[in-house]
Write an enzyme that holds these catalytic residues in place. Structure first.
Site, mmCIF file in Angstrom:
data_model
loop_
_atom_site.group_PDB
_atom_site.id
_atom_site.type_symbol
_atom_site.label_atom_id
_atom_site.label_comp_id
_atom_site.label_asym_id
_atom_site.label_seq_id
_atom_site.Cartn_x
_atom_site.Cartn_y
_atom_site.Cartn_z
ATOM 1 N N GLY A 9 0.680 -1.310 -0.019
ATOM 2 C CA GLY A 9 -0.079 -0.295 -0.248
ATOM 3 C C GLY A 9 0.615 1.553 0.059
ATOM 4 O O GLY A 9 0.515 1.755 -0.471
ATOM 5 N N VAL A 10 2.201 0.970 -0.075
ATOM 6 C CA VAL A 10 2.760 2.298 0.585
ATOM 7 C C VAL A 10 2.922 3.265 -1.235
ATOM 8 O O VAL A 10 3.052 2.350 -2.350
ATOM 9 C CB VAL A 10 4.013 1.590 0.682
ATOM 10 C CG1 VAL A 10 5.554 3.047 0.641
ATOM 11 C CG2 VAL A 10 4.112 2.169 2.406
ATOM 12 N N MET A 12 4.340 4.832 -4.229
ATOM 13 C CA MET A 12 6.391 5.302 -4.390
ATOM 14 C C MET A 12 6.144 6.224 -5.398
ATOM 15 O O MET A 12 5.500 5.408 -6.581
ATOM 16 C CB MET A 12 7.215 4.245 -4.433
ATOM 17 C CG MET A 12 8.579 4.387 -5.098
ATOM 18 S SD MET A 12 9.136 3.472 -5.354
ATOM 19 C CE MET A 12 9.364 2.100 -6.862
ATOM 20 N N GLY A 16 12.669 9.080 -9.467
ATOM 21 C CA GLY A 16 13.073 9.541 -8.951
ATOM 22 C C GLY A 16 15.025 9.496 -9.080
ATOM 23 O O GLY A 16 14.767 9.621 -9.925
ATOM 24 N N GLY A 18 18.234 9.104 -8.619
ATOM 25 C CA GLY A 18 19.949 8.149 -8.415
ATOM 26 C C GLY A 18 21.182 8.727 -7.600
ATOM 27 O O GLY A 18 20.962 9.962 -8.605
ATOM 28 N N TYR A 48 27.675 3.421 -1.094
ATOM 29 C CA TYR A 48 27.676 4.972 -2.717
ATOM 30 C C TYR A 48 28.300 5.330 -1.241
ATOM 31 O O TYR A 48 29.683 6.832 -2.311
ATOM 32 C CB TYR A 48 26.482 5.608 -2.389
ATOM 33 C CG TYR A 48 25.305 4.205 -3.218
ATOM 34 C CD1 TYR A 48 26.120 3.471 -4.425
ATOM 35 C CD2 TYR A 48 24.261 4.687 -3.556
ATOM 36 C CE1 TYR A 48 24.968 2.436 -4.758
ATOM 37 C CE2 TYR A 48 23.290 4.330 -4.733
ATOM 38 C CZ TYR A 48 23.825 3.410 -5.231
ATOM 39 O OH TYR A 48 22.664 2.647 -5.908
HETATM 40 P P1 NAP Z 1 21.745 6.567 -15.869
HETATM 41 O O1 NAP Z 1 21.003 6.810 -14.852
HETATM 42 O O2 NAP Z 1 21.291 5.615 -16.829
HETATM 43 O O3 NAP Z 1 23.561 7.137 -16.296
HETATM 44 C C1 NAP Z 1 23.374 8.303 -15.621
HETATM 45 C C2 NAP Z 1 24.663 9.071 -16.631
HETATM 46 O O4 NAP Z 1 23.529 9.162 -17.684
HETATM 47 C C3 NAP Z 1 24.874 10.083 -16.313
HETATM 48 O O5 NAP Z 1 26.749 9.853 -17.029
HETATM 49 C C4 NAP Z 1 24.424 11.560 -16.350
HETATM 50 O O6 NAP Z 1 25.662 12.690 -16.606
HETATM 51 C C5 NAP Z 1 23.466 10.725 -18.031
HETATM 52 N N1 NAP Z 1 22.269 11.877 -17.851
HETATM 53 C C6 NAP Z 1 21.221 12.045 -17.262
HETATM 54 N N2 NAP Z 1 20.566 12.175 -17.622
HETATM 55 C C7 NAP Z 1 20.622 12.577 -19.120
HETATM 56 C C8 NAP Z 1 20.495 13.686 -19.937
HETATM 57 N N3 NAP Z 1 18.934 13.493 -19.326
HETATM 58 N N4 NAP Z 1 20.503 13.484 -20.991
HETATM 59 C C9 NAP Z 1 22.086 13.045 -21.288
HETATM 60 N N5 NAP Z 1 22.756 12.477 -20.056
HETATM 61 C C10 NAP Z 1 22.560 12.168 -19.269
HETATM 62 O O7 NAP Z 1 22.740 5.399 -14.339
HETATM 63 P P2 NAP Z 1 23.310 4.586 -13.518
HETATM 64 O O8 NAP Z 1 23.444 6.107 -12.310
HETATM 65 O O9 NAP Z 1 24.084 4.085 -13.188
HETATM 66 O O10 NAP Z 1 21.170 4.398 -12.498
HETATM 67 C C11 NAP Z 1 20.913 5.439 -11.997
HETATM 68 C C12 NAP Z 1 20.552 5.021 -10.332
HETATM 69 O O11 NAP Z 1 19.689 3.821 -10.428
HETATM 70 C C13 NAP Z 1 21.854 4.922 -9.604
HETATM 71 O O12 NAP Z 1 22.252 6.975 -9.875
HETATM 72 C C14 NAP Z 1 22.250 4.399 -8.280
HETATM 73 O O13 NAP Z 1 20.564 5.092 -7.696
HETATM 74 C C15 NAP Z 1 20.352 3.536 -9.011
HETATM 75 N N6 NAP Z 1 21.935 1.872 -9.279
HETATM 76 C C16 NAP Z 1 21.251 1.372 -8.185
HETATM 77 C C17 NAP Z 1 22.483 -0.567 -8.625
HETATM 78 C C18 NAP Z 1 21.936 -1.735 -7.750
HETATM 79 O O14 NAP Z 1 22.444 -2.571 -8.292
HETATM 80 N N7 NAP Z 1 21.098 -1.626 -7.228
HETATM 81 C C19 NAP Z 1 23.506 -0.394 -9.542
HETATM 82 C C20 NAP Z 1 23.617 0.831 -10.345
HETATM 83 C C21 NAP Z 1 22.864 2.428 -10.574
HETATM 84 P P3 NAP Z 1 25.405 13.707 -15.982
HETATM 85 O O15 NAP Z 1 25.496 12.959 -14.418
HETATM 86 O O16 NAP Z 1 26.449 14.140 -16.046
HETATM 87 O O17 NAP Z 1 24.386 14.636 -16.412
#
Ligand code: NAP
Length: 283
Positions: A9-10, A12, A16, A18, A48
């Site tokens: 029920g939460v 989200m 968001g 990251g 992180y």
């Molecule tokens: P992502 O969101 O796929 O890509 C981020 C990259 O895209 C950055 O280099 C960013 O550059 C660029 N970007 C962002 N918006 C853009 C746009 N509108 N146009 C062009 N380039 C753009 O990668 P991610 O950080 O790996 O994934 C997102 C989030 O998922 C993470 O931050 C984290 O919170 C989470 N995550 C979780 C796991 C897990 O194991 N659970 C693993 C990986 C990630 P700039 O910053 O220079 O804009």
């Protein structure tokens, strides 16, 4: 903002912010800018190294706690894993300066997953984690966890982007009430995502960017996203995805980009198991 309702029920937010790979010293500013841009879901993790900076940005924002949705993640724990999970959670909470999180995820499908999950279930029961889930669980591991435990994960956060779409897996998760939240939703730009001809053409049609098309595609599939950016103009762009619709034909042409393979890690690969399991965090 559109929300998804989790299995307990939460509510989200479907999009968001990251903070993976944002250095701790840059995170407070990035999160402050993201909150100013309108993000209300923040996704961090103990691994992180930037939970404290996220916490400072939350505190300084003055935004009421109940308007925010904060996710953090447990890294693999040594034995006794149940006790150590609770300790790791307390450490995360203290770093964030919060008294509860909205979502607590088991970050990797490794270690004593059952003991870790039992501790996470307790944190959910006592209200310290409003919803609980996992990340990087492949179908066999997820089903085992769901079938043999009390609380079904509300979320599985997995690599999902146009080149690795997880459509069959999403169906299975839906059957069991587990929400797919995409990590690496832009594939971190790999494989030429931002200049892909199919995505670029669709973007042009709608007067939107490739990033916006990818986020819209995820929303229309019911996939939650947590794009990361350190640039305020991209933060705003990545939220501006609720005023257009992709047609069925556009959705189908994006579906055809799926390669069915990871661009990052295969959690079944023994080298990956060794690498991710070798790591331990302080505190
Ligand atoms: P992502 O969101 O796929 O890509 C981020 C990259 O895209 C950055 O280099 C960013 O550059 C660029 N970007 C962002 N918006 C853009 C746009 N509108 N146009 C062009 N380039 C753009 O990668 P991610 O950080 O790996 O994934 C997102 C989030 O998922 C993470 O931050 C984290 O919170 C989470 N995550 C979780 C796991 C897990 O194991 N659970 C693993 C990986 C990630 P700039 O910053 O220079 O804009």
């Amino acid at each position: 903002m559109q929300n998804v309702t989790l299995n307990n029920g939460v509510e989200m937010p479907i999009v968001g912010f990251g903070v993976y790979q944002i250095p701790p010293e840059e995170t407070e500013q990035a999160v402050s800018e993201a909150l100013a841009a309108g993000y209300r879901l923040l996704d961090t993790a103990a691994s992180y190294g930037n939970e404290e900076a996220v916490g400072r940005a939350i505190k300084n924002s003055g935004i009421p706690r109940e308007e925010l949705f904060v996710t953090t993640k447990l890294y693999v724990q040594d034995a006794p894993a149940q006790e150590n999970t609770k300790r790791a959670f307390e450490t995360s909470l203290a770093r964030l300066g919060l008294d509860y999180v909205d979502l607590y995820l088991m970050h990797q499908p490794y270690g004593d997953v059952y003991a870790q999950w039992r501790a996470i279930e307790d944190l959910n029961r006592d209200g310290h984690a409003k919803a609980i889930g996992v990340a990087n669980f492949y179908p066999d591991r997820l089903l085992d966890l769901v079938i043999n435990n009390d609380v079904t994960p509300a979320v599985n956060q997995i690599e999902t982007h146009p080149f690795f779409q997880r459509a069959d897996y999403q169906e299975l998760m839906r059957e069991y009430g587990v929400q797919l939240q995409a990590w690496g939703g832009f594939a971190q730009g790999k494989n030429g995502l931002f200049t892909n001809p199919v995505l670029s053409k669709i973007a042009q049609t709608h007067g939107k960017s490739v990033g916006q098309v990818v986020l819209r595609w995820a929303i229309q599939r019911g996939v939650a996203s947590i794009p990361k950016s350190v640039r305020p103009e991209r933060m705003a762009e990545n939220l501006d995805v609720f005023d257009f619709d992709l047609t069925d034909a556009e959705m189908a042409s994006i579906a055809a980009l799926d390669t069915g393979a990871t661009l990052f890690f295969d959690h079944h690969d023994t080298e990956i198991v060794k690498w991710l399991s070798a790591r331990r965090l302080d505190g």
